[in-house]
Design a protein around this motif. Sequence first.
Motif, PDB file in Angstrom:
ATOM      1  N   CYS A 229       1.069  -1.511  -0.127  1.00 41.91           N
ATOM      2  CA  CYS A 229       0.155   0.446   0.126  1.00 41.91           C
ATOM      3  C   CYS A 229       0.693   1.519   0.231  1.00 41.91           C
ATOM      4  N   GLN A 231       0.844   4.217  -1.448  1.00 42.67           N
ATOM      5  CA  GLN A 231      -0.195   5.666  -0.867  1.00 42.67           C
ATOM      6  C   GLN A 231       0.008   5.375   0.122  1.00 42.67           C
ATOM      7  N   THR A 232      -0.544   4.717   1.128  1.00 40.33           N
ATOM      8  CA  THR A 232      -0.562   4.918   2.669  1.00 40.33           C
ATOM      9  C   THR A 232       0.817   5.393   2.747  1.00 40.33           C
ATOM     10  N   THR A 251      -7.299   7.807   4.792  1.00 41.68           N
ATOM     11  CA  THR A 251      -7.999   7.861   3.662  1.00 41.68           C
ATOM     12  C   THR A 251      -7.701   7.382   2.411  1.00 41.68           C
ATOM     13  N   ALA A 252      -6.227   7.494   2.284  1.00 42.82           N
ATOM     14  CA  ALA A 252      -5.590   7.288   1.237  1.00 42.82           C
ATOM     15  C   ALA A 252      -5.370   5.354   1.216  1.00 42.82           C
ATOM     16  N   ALA A 254      -8.058   3.389   2.150  1.00 40.05           N
ATOM     17  CA  ALA A 254      -9.427   3.408   1.775  1.00 40.05           C
ATOM     18  C   ALA A 254      -9.832   3.568  -0.052  1.00 40.05           C
ATOM     19  N   ASP A 255      -8.978   4.904  -0.283  1.00 42.34           N
ATOM     20  CA  ASP A 255      -8.449   4.778  -1.568  1.00 42.34           C
ATOM     21  C   ASP A 255      -7.607   3.981  -2.249  1.00 42.34           C
ATOM     22  N   GLU A 256      -6.929   3.471  -1.988  1.00 45.97           N
ATOM     23  CA  GLU A 256      -5.954   2.584  -2.367  1.00 45.97           C
ATOM     24  C   GLU A 256      -5.809   0.844  -2.677  1.00 45.97           C
ATOM     25  N   SER A 258      -9.228  -2.266  -2.812  1.00 44.58           N
ATOM     26  CA  SER A 258     -10.848  -2.544  -3.262  1.00 44.58           C
ATOM     27  C   SER A 258     -11.064  -3.762  -2.563  1.00 44.58           C
TER      28      SER A 258
END
Length: 288
Positions: A229, A231-232, A251-252, A254-256, A258
């Motif tokens: 992950c 971005q996180t 937030t990062a 949750a975006d990253e 799926s």
Amino acid sequence: MRAYIPSYRLFSPATLSEALGILAQDNSFWRPFAGGTDLMVLLEAGKLPHKNYLNIWNLPELRGIEVTDAYVSLGALTTYTEIQSHEILRAEFPMLCQAAKETGGIAIQNRGTLGGNIVNASPAADSPPALLAYDAELELVSKDGDRQIPYFKFHSGYKQMDMRPDELLRAIRLPRAPNQLTHYYRKVGTRKAQAISKVCFAAVGLMTDGKIESVRIALGSIAPIPLRCVQTENALRHQTIDPEIVVAAKTALADEISPIHDLRSTRDYRLRVSLNLLEDFINELSAR
Ligand SMILES: Cc1cc2nc3c(=O)[nH]c(=O)nc-3n(C[C@H](O)[C@H](O)[C@H](O)COP(=O)(O)OP(=O)(O)OC[C@H]3O[C@@H](n4cnc5c(N)ncnc54)[C@H](O)[C@@H]3O)c2cc1C
């Protein structure tokens, strides 16, 4: 229904070079058979379409755990039992030992191999998140020679990976790291033992002068592949830990990711658990 056994072939090469020679001649005909703990489940269910296997279990070149100043290198045939009992792995790579301890039962731990877990490429496998967080490298070998690749580049899609049919996974190399790291590994399943993960979370972090100097985070069961992950990690690196950073990191994440929705768990549950585990990891890091 169980497969018809006489329709299968298992050939045991005596050396790695013999195995690689056979794979080079006709690389779609033969496939490796290591501990067989994934392959035998398919065989028993009558769902093993490929018929011809090379038994690599006895190849010494794929065994053993070597330690140098920079790396610990595990032969692809290293079993979960061997991982758990290795002193340096226990001291420096505790998440891998924990993953090994929580994989199947004792019979599976005696026979299942780390290499088989990687190449079987299940997104729900338990060692890959730990290997991603430890920034492992893979050594692949073929008749043409060997090559190294970072593990985070290995899986490219569901059961897709950067490995040719004439190659074998020879070893998994773990870079040794400073011992002030925080290691955080959680396997979340329906029960404590013999469960397939709903979420598997692995992370390491290092705090220096009140800031996160380095961090690596990986999850299993939340995408078609075990996922690093990035971005996180970027949201956390070089930051002081405070409530805003926790929100930004969640937030990062949750975006990253799926998360998948399947019979073992729902998408929402997996997402919620992943975010809670991230927060718990950050709290543990901050407590150091
Ligand atoms: C009851 C049970 C419980 C289990 N529990 C867990 C669990 O909790 N967590 C978990 O992650 N897994 C679990 N597993 C899955 C399995 O045990 C692991 O994935 C194991 O590590 C597979 O290793 P193996 O050597 O048995 O692989 P094999 O079955 O021999 O091979 C698996 C795949 O990898 C390929 N392969 C193997 N080695 C190599 C190599 N060196 N080079 C190239 N290709 C190779 C084979 O061709 C095959 O496609 C469980 C399985 C069972 C039956």
